[in-house]
Design a protein around this motif. Structure first.
Motif, PDB file in Angstrom:
ATOM      1  N   PRO A 196       0.837  -1.213   0.064  1.00 49.65           N
ATOM      2  CA  PRO A 196       0.033  -0.015   0.085  1.00 49.65           C
ATOM      3  C   PRO A 196       0.818   1.501   0.014  1.00 49.65           C
ATOM      4  CG  PRO A 196       0.282  -0.869   2.147  1.00 49.65           C
ATOM      5  CD  PRO A 196       1.248  -1.702   1.280  1.00 49.65           C
ATOM      6  N   VAL A 245      -7.027   2.679  -0.579  1.00 52.44           N
ATOM      7  CA  VAL A 245      -6.368   1.140  -0.285  1.00 52.44           C
ATOM      8  C   VAL A 245      -7.360   0.353   0.326  1.00 52.44           C
ATOM      9  CG1 VAL A 245      -4.568   0.076   0.694  1.00 52.44           C
ATOM     10  CG2 VAL A 245      -3.961   2.296   0.005  1.00 52.44           C
ATOM     11  N   SER A 288      -9.120  -2.745  -1.404  1.00 55.93           N
ATOM     12  CA  SER A 288      -8.230  -3.771  -2.085  1.00 55.93           C
ATOM     13  C   SER A 288      -7.943  -4.605  -0.816  1.00 55.93           C
ATOM     14  CB  SER A 288      -6.941  -3.296  -2.337  1.00 55.93           C
ATOM     15  OG  SER A 288      -7.122  -2.567  -3.760  1.00 55.93           O
ATOM     16  N   SER A 348      -1.540  -1.265  -4.139  1.00 57.99           N
ATOM     17  CA  SER A 348      -2.424  -0.147  -4.357  1.00 57.99           C
ATOM     18  C   SER A 348      -2.001   1.342  -3.829  1.00 57.99           C
ATOM     19  CB  SER A 348      -3.439  -0.398  -3.174  1.00 57.99           C
ATOM     20  OG  SER A 348      -4.618   0.332  -3.212  1.00 57.99           O
ATOM     21  N   VAL A 369      -4.524  -0.027  -8.792  1.00 63.72           N
ATOM     22  CA  VAL A 369      -4.469  -1.207  -8.000  1.00 63.72           C
ATOM     23  C   VAL A 369      -3.805  -2.233  -9.135  1.00 63.72           C
ATOM     24  CG1 VAL A 369      -5.564  -3.302  -7.334  1.00 63.72           C
ATOM     25  CG2 VAL A 369      -6.362  -1.011  -6.695  1.00 63.72           C
TER      26      VAL A 369
END
Length: 302
Positions: free
Chosen positions: A196, A219, A222, A240, A245
């Motif tokens: 992330p 984030v 995801s 992400s 993504v």
């Protein structure tokens, strides 16, 4: 399209008092999950604990009609990790989802980094992952179901200046996730790592004025999908960042086979050895380790 929800699921989320972890906790709770909000409320260097940080998120979840409890134990010790998982067992009798997000930062150039700073970061990010994965994973295997999401980083994939401790930890995180995915496949346990990027406390000191929108909420979906029963992947890395993504993965060049080598021959053929055309990917699950060996051995037979 049916809304993906977590009704009846119990999630343990470390580092859930602020930033990314808070976003994960709020989203899963809003979708019906019962959440253990773990956070000792420490500073980014790991000190100055504020045990009220986790409780604030719990109250926010409850105010919205969800269910949550606070945990202020530290992931940095085996006892702390076990206590975090036990909190879910004592309250709701199971653990369906484990998201390890807890982190600290102690940056320094490699030639100046102290052993204390190196160990402190590994204790939270990498050893901390093991401290919560080990007890939760065993319970998941016994139950025949589980979802594990560990936090890696672009620093873990590509390295990061002045962050040897952080980069090592984040590289180790997806190694641990891969093993949990391989060994958990027969028990209904899936494990993946999130890579992330968001503007949180970790961005303090950086000029983020030129960044695009990078809130933790970008984030969270995801991570929630990786934690859901419908998640279709395991042993993978999901990126992400700023609304993008993607999947990250390890690839190998086709390589060159010779029955024997000299140092000079390695040097002479490095262009061929490093040619990325026709690169190969060996997926961790079901057995990328064996596939890698089998492919390499196969070259000896032409």
């Amino acid at each position: 399209m049916t809304e993906l929800r977590f009704d009846g699921r119990v999630a343990v989320i470390t580092g859930a008092g602020r930033g990314l972890g808070r976003a994960y906790a709020l989203l899963l709770a809003a979708k019906g999950a019962k959440v253990v909000v773990n956070d000792p409320g420490a500073s980014m260097k790991g000190g100055d604990a504020d045990i009220g940080v986790a409780e604030e998120v719990v109250q926010e979840i409850k105010a919205a009609g969800g269910e949550a409890i606070a945990s202020t134990d530290s992931v940095a010790t085996p006892e702390g990790g076990a206590a975090i998982v036990q909190k879910a067992i004592d309250t709701w009798g199971k653990v369906d989802i484990l998201i390890h997000n807890a982190g600290n930062v102690r940056g320094a150039p490699l030639k100046e980094m102290s052993q204390e700073d190196f160990d402190s970061v590994l204790d939270v990010h990498l050893r901390g992952a093991f401290h919560v994965v080990r007890p939760a994973y065993a319970l998941m295997c016994d139950a025949g179901y589980g979802r594990i999401v560990l936090t890696s980083s672009i620093g873990g994939l590509y390295g990061s200046r002045n962050q040897a401790n952080y980069s090592v930890s984040k590289a180790g995180a997806f190694g641990l996730s891969h093993v949990a995915a391989i060994e958990g496949a027969e028990f209904g346990v899936k494990s993946n790592a999130i890579v992330p990027a968001a503007v949180t406390r970790m961005a303090e000191g950086r000029d983020t004025s030129v960044y695009p929108p990078m809130e933790p909420d970008l984030v969270a979906p995801s991570v929630a999908w990786l934690a859901h029963e419908d998640c279709s992947i395991t042993g993978e890395l999901l990126v992400s960042i700023a609304g993008r993504v993607a999947k990250a993965y390890v690839a190998e060049t086709k390589g060159v086979y010779q029955p024997s080598w000299t140092i000079d021959e390695v040097a002479e053929r490095m262009g061929e050895i490093g040619d990325r055309k026709d690169s190969i990917v060996f997926e961790p699950v079901p057995n990328g380790h064996a596939e890698h060996i089998g492919y390499s051995f196969g070259m000896t037979k032409g």
